[in-house]
Design a protein around this motif. Sequence first.
Motif: not given
Length: 372
Positions: A121, A74, A6-7, A3-4, A77-79, A13
């Motif tokens: 997230n 999802e 990606n988002a 997650i770091r 990907a940070g969603g 990051q």
Amino acid sequence: MTIRANAFPEATQWSEGERCAMKKIWPLLVRALPPDVIFIADPEGSIMGLGSAVGPQFVGNGTSEMRLVGALREILAGGHLGYEEIQGVLKDVLTLKLEDGKSNGVSESLLSAFLIGQRMNRETDRELKAYCLAFDDELGPAPVADVRSLTHYGEPYDGNTRYFRSTLFVAAVRSCYGESSLLHGVEWMPPKGGVTEEQMLKLMGAKTNLSLHQGKKFIEAEEVGFAYISKREARPSLYSLIGLREQIKKRPSLATTEKVQQFIRAKGRESIVAGFYHEGYEEPLLMLMKRRGVHSGLVVKGEEGALSMTTRLRSASTSKGLPVNHCSGFRSVGIESACEVDGVSRQSFRLEVNAMDYGFEPTDTPRTDRSV
């Protein structure tokens, strides 16, 4: 780390050292790790320098796991997910252990990533509501106690390790003047693994395995007036996650939502009180209380994020964040029912409780050890 990459904002990051290490070791990990973990690390085959086809092609085994994998793509990907989507996943995969002692077959790595990822997230309101309400109907409709008012106390389930936890005794005192209380929790919960109400009750020889209907009778009984319900008895599916939560070592979204429960309802007015520590969770907790339809709600930043307040003065060096004894909440205006989430007039309030205003001299909070 997924997650770091990606988002997260660029400054948080991967560091140069992390990138170099993963570039060196990823080819070895691809050969050694199981497919579900490779998928979690690089779901689209685009994070690592050397791409792998395992992540993009991974679908899971069985219907439940396939649904979990779809939701995880999802999240990684940070969603964010919808209300029905989260409830569907949770009901698909829980309980973790079936009655015959066998596993339900869902990868614990995937479920761990699901629980950790949503907290990383920062959950939306609809995600928190899904976790809060997902298993309300697990044992059927909540019993309704014939009392004029009922206060639900939501302490952090992982207990206290440094300071006294007073809510059990508050409930006993309140019952002496006709105010009913319901406490709930578990005997032990990670990551803190501190002292809980269930541990204190067991030490005193009290029953901690009450069914919901037995708890209702204790609340209604004039000589008792309060009850403690274990999550083990009220929400077996969520209780089955304790072992997994111990492995995660991080508070999932459930650590917030499990404090806002109505295992037993009341014919009269209802209130919920919950403790919090991390700033930013006051409003989500109050939102969940409103969603529950109670007449009043209160969140307290007590000692260790629990409900016990302190008589000590605020430290002069404390400049950031909310102080201990900060409270915020709402109450319904007038005598109308608050059962409808929308269209109910509510009065909101925020304050910092100063013990001196109530005649208490300021003192340092006594420290305790980890024992009951």
